[in-house]
Design a protein around this motif. Structure first.
Motif, PDB file in Angstrom:
ATOM      1  N   LEU A   1     -14.503  -3.905 -16.676  1.00  0.00           N
ATOM      2  CA  LEU A   1     -13.795  -5.106 -17.130  1.00  0.00           C
ATOM      3  C   LEU A   1     -14.753  -6.228 -17.496  1.00  0.00           C
ATOM      4  N   GLY A   2     -16.019  -6.063 -17.179  1.00  0.00           N
ATOM      5  CA  GLY A   2     -16.985  -7.115 -17.481  1.00  0.00           C
ATOM      6  C   GLY A   2     -16.780  -8.372 -16.656  1.00  0.00           C
ATOM      7  N   ILE A   3     -16.381  -8.185 -15.394  1.00  0.00           N
ATOM      8  CA  ILE A   3     -16.195  -9.344 -14.512  1.00  0.00           C
ATOM      9  C   ILE A   3     -17.118  -9.215 -13.302  1.00  0.00           C
ATOM     10  N   PRO A   4     -17.381 -10.331 -12.601  1.00  0.00           N
ATOM     11  CA  PRO A   4     -18.211 -10.233 -11.390  1.00  0.00           C
ATOM     12  C   PRO A   4     -17.511  -9.394 -10.330  1.00  0.00           C
ATOM     13  N   LEU A   5     -18.329  -8.679  -9.532  1.00  0.00           N
ATOM     14  CA  LEU A   5     -17.800  -7.866  -8.448  1.00  0.00           C
ATOM     15  C   LEU A   5     -16.961  -8.725  -7.499  1.00  0.00           C
ATOM     16  N   ALA A   6     -17.350  -9.993  -7.372  1.00  0.00           N
ATOM     17  CA  ALA A   6     -16.668 -10.899  -6.436  1.00  0.00           C
ATOM     18  C   ALA A   6     -15.257 -11.252  -6.883  1.00  0.00           C
ATOM     19  N   ARG A   7     -14.875 -10.819  -8.063  1.00  0.00           N
ATOM     20  CA  ARG A   7     -13.507 -11.049  -8.503  1.00  0.00           C
ATOM     21  C   ARG A   7     -12.601  -9.872  -8.125  1.00  0.00           C
ATOM     22  N   THR A   8     -13.182  -8.778  -7.660  1.00  0.00           N
ATOM     23  CA  THR A   8     -12.386  -7.607  -7.290  1.00  0.00           C
ATOM     24  C   THR A   8     -12.098  -7.616  -5.793  1.00  0.00           C
ATOM     25  N   VAL A   9     -11.086  -6.877  -5.398  1.00  0.00           N
ATOM     26  CA  VAL A   9     -10.702  -6.780  -3.987  1.00  0.00           C
ATOM     27  C   VAL A   9     -10.592  -5.306  -3.607  1.00  0.00           C
ATOM     28  N   LYS A  10     -11.220  -4.972  -2.469  1.00  0.00           N
ATOM     29  CA  LYS A  10     -11.235  -3.619  -1.941  1.00  0.00           C
ATOM     30  C   LYS A  10     -10.085  -3.495  -0.945  1.00  0.00           C
ATOM     31  N   SER A  11      -9.299  -2.404  -1.049  1.00  0.00           N
ATOM     32  CA  SER A  11      -8.180  -2.193  -0.120  1.00  0.00           C
ATOM     33  C   SER A  11      -8.505  -1.014   0.788  1.00  0.00           C
ATOM     34  N   VAL A  12      -8.506  -1.268   2.098  1.00  0.00           N
ATOM     35  CA  VAL A  12      -8.811  -0.205   3.058  1.00  0.00           C
ATOM     36  C   VAL A  12      -7.543   0.081   3.846  1.00  0.00           C
ATOM     37  N   ALA A  13      -7.073   1.351   3.762  1.00  0.00           N
ATOM     38  CA  ALA A  13      -5.804   1.721   4.397  1.00  0.00           C
ATOM     39  C   ALA A  13      -6.049   2.225   5.812  1.00  0.00           C
ATOM     40  N   LEU A  14      -5.351   1.637   6.795  1.00  0.00           N
ATOM     41  CA  LEU A  14      -5.557   1.946   8.206  1.00  0.00           C
ATOM     42  C   LEU A  14      -4.239   2.255   8.876  1.00  0.00           C
ATOM     43  N   MET A  15      -4.277   3.018   9.970  1.00  0.00           N
ATOM     44  CA  MET A  15      -3.137   3.129  10.866  1.00  0.00           C
ATOM     45  C   MET A  15      -3.501   2.406  12.150  1.00  0.00           C
ATOM     46  N   GLY A  16      -2.705   1.405  12.490  1.00  0.00           N
ATOM     47  CA  GLY A  16      -2.981   0.609  13.692  1.00  0.00           C
ATOM     48  C   GLY A  16      -2.427   1.270  14.937  1.00  0.00           C
ATOM     49  N   ASP A  17      -2.483   0.535  16.039  1.00  0.00           N
ATOM     50  CA  ASP A  17      -1.949   1.034  17.306  1.00  0.00           C
ATOM     51  C   ASP A  17      -0.448   1.247  17.172  1.00  0.00           C
ATOM     52  N   GLU A  18       0.121   1.921  18.175  1.00  0.00           N
ATOM     53  CA  GLU A  18       1.562   2.169  18.166  1.00  0.00           C
ATOM     54  C   GLU A  18       2.294   0.840  17.998  1.00  0.00           C
ATOM     55  N   GLY A  19       3.255   0.829  17.084  1.00  0.00           N
ATOM     56  CA  GLY A  19       3.997  -0.404  16.833  1.00  0.00           C
ATOM     57  C   GLY A  19       3.431  -1.219  15.681  1.00  0.00           C
ATOM     58  N   THR A  20       2.184  -0.952  15.321  1.00  0.00           N
ATOM     59  CA  THR A  20       1.566  -1.700  14.213  1.00  0.00           C
ATOM     60  C   THR A  20       1.782  -0.992  12.887  1.00  0.00           C
ATOM     61  N   GLY A  21       1.561   0.326  12.891  1.00  0.00           N
ATOM     62  CA  GLY A  21       1.815   1.110  11.699  1.00  0.00           C
ATOM     63  C   GLY A  21       0.753   0.944  10.633  1.00  0.00           C
ATOM     64  N   PHE A  22       1.151   1.074   9.400  1.00  0.00           N
ATOM     65  CA  PHE A  22       0.242   1.125   8.255  1.00  0.00           C
ATOM     66  C   PHE A  22      -0.254  -0.283   7.909  1.00  0.00           C
ATOM     67  N   VAL A  23      -1.560  -0.392   7.764  1.00  0.00           N
ATOM     68  CA  VAL A  23      -2.173  -1.694   7.473  1.00  0.00           C
ATOM     69  C   VAL A  23      -3.077  -1.549   6.261  1.00  0.00           C
ATOM     70  N   LEU A  24      -3.020  -2.530   5.356  1.00  0.00           N
ATOM     71  CA  LEU A  24      -3.975  -2.579   4.254  1.00  0.00           C
ATOM     72  C   LEU A  24      -4.897  -3.773   4.523  1.00  0.00           C
ATOM     73  N   ALA A  25      -6.162  -3.450   4.734  1.00  0.00           N
ATOM     74  CA  ALA A  25      -7.140  -4.507   4.999  1.00  0.00           C
ATOM     75  C   ALA A  25      -7.878  -4.794   3.706  1.00  0.00           C
ATOM     76  N   LEU A  26      -7.965  -6.078   3.329  1.00  0.00           N
ATOM     77  CA  LEU A  26      -8.549  -6.447   2.039  1.00  0.00           C
ATOM     78  C   LEU A  26      -9.838  -7.244   2.217  1.00  0.00           C
ATOM     79  N   VAL A  27     -10.887  -6.778   1.563  1.00  0.00           N
ATOM     80  CA  VAL A  27     -12.121  -7.578   1.518  1.00  0.00           C
ATOM     81  C   VAL A  27     -12.568  -7.645   0.063  1.00  0.00           C
TER      82      VAL A  27
END
Lengths: 567, 567
Positions: free
Chosen positions: A269-295
């Motif tokens: 896209l010809g943009i700085p890397l700092a303009r993009t967001v990485k999504s990390v998919a996690l399963m949390g503890d019981e009761g938390t379920g599916f989490v998307l962590a963004l950096v």
């Protein structure tokens, strides 16, 4: 010292089994000889350096008011059972049975022994605070000893243990030790940082590691250029950036046929890397379920920080099936916009402050650009610090900017609290006559490890470049005298004795080697100053002088030379 | 050092399990604390003394030209197998298995390690002679550790090992070490003797033990008052006395109804014990048969000397049946005159020189008096030195008279020869290019043991009386200031600092104890000089001075005091 009377044995070849510079150079310089895995004999040359380090450590510990004693290397099993560490310490504890089948270990540390000492020797608050230290051989049965004395099994350690009636007193001694360590590493001429550390398994309320900075260090450190703040990269806090800008773009779907990483998408896209967001998919503890962590695309998720969040203590990465079920896509194109099922979105502070960013579209071959919080997707469920700091981040103490460096841990200060005094029934009577468990601090320095760490930090292609305080000798007087000229010999001898009289530790290289071999040795073993005495110099009334760190020699007359060396 | 800032903890009661004075006093003075059987923590006070000894040992070793290195405490089994000592050393060798089940020991000595070092580091005769030493913790798994650090399991030892091309070089270094040891013990202020020793199991051609003289010593030493000759009593040669006098009496049978010992017979007959002869019945090796060994009634048979005679290497005492068969009598009345069967008579040199002596009559209740060689019985088959020397014997070197003393072994010098270099394949090239096994010497000093031995030699009813070089401090400045008078405090402080400036190690007793308790402590821990600063002294312009070894105090003005202490 005259080298002809000293056992110096350098080696030309780089030893095959030495992986790092300090190990290679210590073997080449003949400072060490391997006896068995993780066991080294310190040659006369090596021992001179080790003793210099030991002396500085001892002087500064004494100056700090700590009191030296000497505990045995062999410690009885019973004491380790009192604290539960006989079992818990693990395979590094070298367990021994004596001829009567009584259990002992070779001390890897001495909390048990000093607490036993204290419970017998300390009775009243009047004896507190007190800080006992010893410089004693320790043993850790490393499963893979390597890097020479950097991670040897038998090593020399300074360990100190303080006893206090209250937190304030402990905090004061902690600071006192922190300052003493600063003086020690400064006097040794080392670049170092005191690093705020995770207290880990030892427990306790405060802990700093002292790291010698070196590119080969195993630990990554973030340090401020505007204060004395330093921390392990994984522990350093990434501060929230400024306010989120207003949205300027409309959200649009962009084709990214094979671009799965942020780097590839940004390039496309010809943009700085700092303009993009990485999504990390996690399963949390019981009761938390599916989490998307963004950096941010240029950041790295910090697992330690993540695991400290509520509901994520036991998190794991989500499986592909779980990802498909929640996001309807395969990895590489994930994003927080319009998930298939309800999910929890956790945004790093820097991501929460972004506008017009790029995320995966939850559709293979597509990303979304111009994404904005509140408009294209809900505000994140949680905004938190979940990334490693990077160079250029503001220092968490508000002073200066963070830089990254690698470090070798050579010291550690811990506020232990009453864990050991309580477990071992060590009490003193306080001013009111009540028995109380004293609070403890412990303070270690790896004396033998410092030698290796100093070399990692201070060497070049020709060998070791000792900081002055650690050099086996300050000055090498090299005699070039192939014809055995008595005048040359006498001149060298006179200079050697003059230096000694001026309080400068000099070594006279009177081995009669050719100049090339002699200079190579003197450079390899890292003597800070070299003076050549030769017939030609005598005629000219000069000595050839060269600092180990310099590239050129100078011809100096006697007075100038002595003035330079006594500086 | 200010005692208020130092951890001094003396004990009033004499510890029940401490059998000898040094152990009792080290515990009472708080120099040591027992961690486990044969394992002791050196308290700050104890360590100060230990380090003083260590420093003197190091300085004199360095002065002697020996080169210090540092070998690990843990040594691999393989090296000990090369010399056969893994099995032969016995139960004192603390054997260890690491986490990988590899075999190690805690070094009780380091011949194997240094010979391994040498076979790698030494290649040419040009590197010889060389003497490597280290001051390192050692371990011997004593079956009955006792007497505190006198026979501890973990202890501090200086061990040196020299390498030589020929006997002359080894002999020179042996003498060099012998002299260095003399300087060490002289500087430490100890009464000692270098004792010619049996080389025993270690082998080799020459050996001296260095003993600190003390009544409680385990070893008995004979030393000359006219030379530096000294030897273990069992090894000292008893010279032949003068010519045998002419016979003056006729042999006669005397009634000795119940007198079986020489003492009782001499008392009954009213003659000196030295006129009687003791008969000891032995069975020698095969072919030797029944032997009667004769020594003077006031002498003791020396079993080591006996066993060195031909045919007696494996001798044993004769049984009563064998005695009856050969002499026709029961023990107590035995003698060499008219045996029932042919026997071998071996006479000590002093017995061979006797006339008119008394022996058993080989008849119960009777002795023979006025017995003379050649007339009443044949000359002995063999005349030999088979007794222990006694005080008053002439010195074997012909100079002076022997005295006896008890000693504590604190040092040892050995000429080892090539035993270890040969067993471990350690060679150097000689001047002719031929590989040769270097000859070795080894030289040990029990650094921690010296501390105990010094106390055995130097103590009184009130505690330790340190020789100056070993004292934790030279001078104690005791402050008597119950009213907290600032002038007294300042005077004490000033004196303390003046002493420091004069290079005198002083300790300021600012603990605020009552005079009795304070003086008792200072005497117990053995400080050589005590100065009392009090309000009364200040008024009179004097300080109360007392040497630890003196019984009376003196009041000295400042100048006289300082002159006395700087002497």
């Amino acid at each position: 010292m005259r080298l002809s009377q000293f056992h110096l044995r350098t080696v030309k070849e780089t030893p095959a089994d030495a992986e790092i510079a300090s190990h290679q150079l210590m073997l080449k310089a003949g400072m060490l000889r391997k006896l068995a895995a993780g066991l080294y004999t310190w040659s006369p040359l090596g021992l001179r350096v080790l003793r210099k380090v030991e002396a500085v450590v001892r002087e500064e510990m004494d100056r700090s008011g700590a009191i030296e004693l000497l505990m045995p290397t062999i410690q009885p099993q019973e004491l380790w059972e009192e604290t539960g560490r006989w079992e818990k310490f693990g395979g590094q504890l070298l367990k021994i049975r004596d001829r009567k089948e009584a259990g002992y270990c070779y001390g890897p540390t001495a909390e048990e022994v000093i607490t036993d000492f204290a419970r017998n020797e300390l009775a009243s608050y009047k004896q507190l605070p007190v800080n006992f230290y010893n410089i004693q051989t320790k043993f850790r049965d490393e499963i893979r000893p390597r890097f020479g004395v950097m991670r040897a099994r038998e090593f020399l350690m300074k360990d100190a243990y303080s006893f206090h009636l209250d937190d304030d007193s402990l905090a004061a001694e902690y600071r006192n030790m922190y300052d003493a360590y600063g003086r020690i590493f400064t006097r040794l001429g080392l670049k170092f940082r005191a690093v705020f550390a995770d207290t880990g398994a030892i427990g306790g309320s405060a802990s700093h590691e002292f790291h010698v900075l070196a590119d080969s260090g195993e630990d990554s450190i973030a340090w401020s250029d505007g204060s004395d703040y330093a921390a392990n990269v994984e522990l350093a806090e990434a501060l929230a950036p400024g306010q989120r800008p207003a949205a300027a773009e409309a959200m649009r779907k962009v084709e990214t046929p094979v671009q799965k990483t942020c780097e590839d998408v940004a390039a496309l896209l010809g943009i700085p890397l700092a303009r993009t967001v990485k999504s990390v998919a996690l399963m949390g503890d019981e009761g938390t379920g599916f989490v998307l962590a963004l950096v941010r695309g240029d950041h790295v998720v910090n697992e330690i920080k993540l695991a400290k969040l509520q509901g994520l203590a036991g998190y794991r990465l989500a499986t592909e099936d779980e990802i498909r079920a929640h996001l309807g896509s395969e990895p590489g194109f994930l994003g927080p916009v319009a998930p298939k099922q309800a999910i929890t979105v956790i945004a790093d502070r820097s991501v929460a402050a972004m506008a017009d960013f790029v995320v995966g579209a939850n559709a293979p071959g597509f990303h979304l650009a111009g994404v904005n919080w509140g408009r294209d997707l809900p505000e994140p469920a949680l905004v938190a610090d979940i990334r490693n700091v990077v160079a250029g981040d503001p220092s968490p103490d508000g002073k200066g900017t963070l830089a990254l460096a690698r470090g070798i841990e050579v010291g550690h200060v811990f506020a232990l609290g009453d864990r050991y005094s309580r477990a071992m029934g060590c009490t003193v009577l306080d001013a009111g006559g009540k028995a109380t468990h004293p609070l403890m601090g412990c303070y270690g320095i790896g004396v033998s490890r410092i030698v290796a760490a100093a070399i990692e930090q201070n060497h070049d292609a020709n060998g070791i470049v000792w900081p002055q305080a650690m050099a086996p000798w300050q000055v090498a007087v090299c005699v070039i005298n192939p014809k055995g000229d008595a005048a040359v010999e006498e001149a060298a001898d006179t200079l050697y004795r003059e230096l000694g009289a001026a309080g400068i530790e000099a070594v006279l290289d009177d081995r009669g080697l050719r100049p090339g071999a002699m200079f190579a040795d003197i450079e390899l073993i890292g003597i800070p100053h070299r003076v050549v005495v030769s017939g030609r110099g005598l005629e000219a009334g000069t000595f050839e002088y060269r600092a180990r760190s310099a590239t050129e020699s100078e011809n100096l007359d006697r007075a100038t030379l002595l003035a330079r060396l006594t500086q």
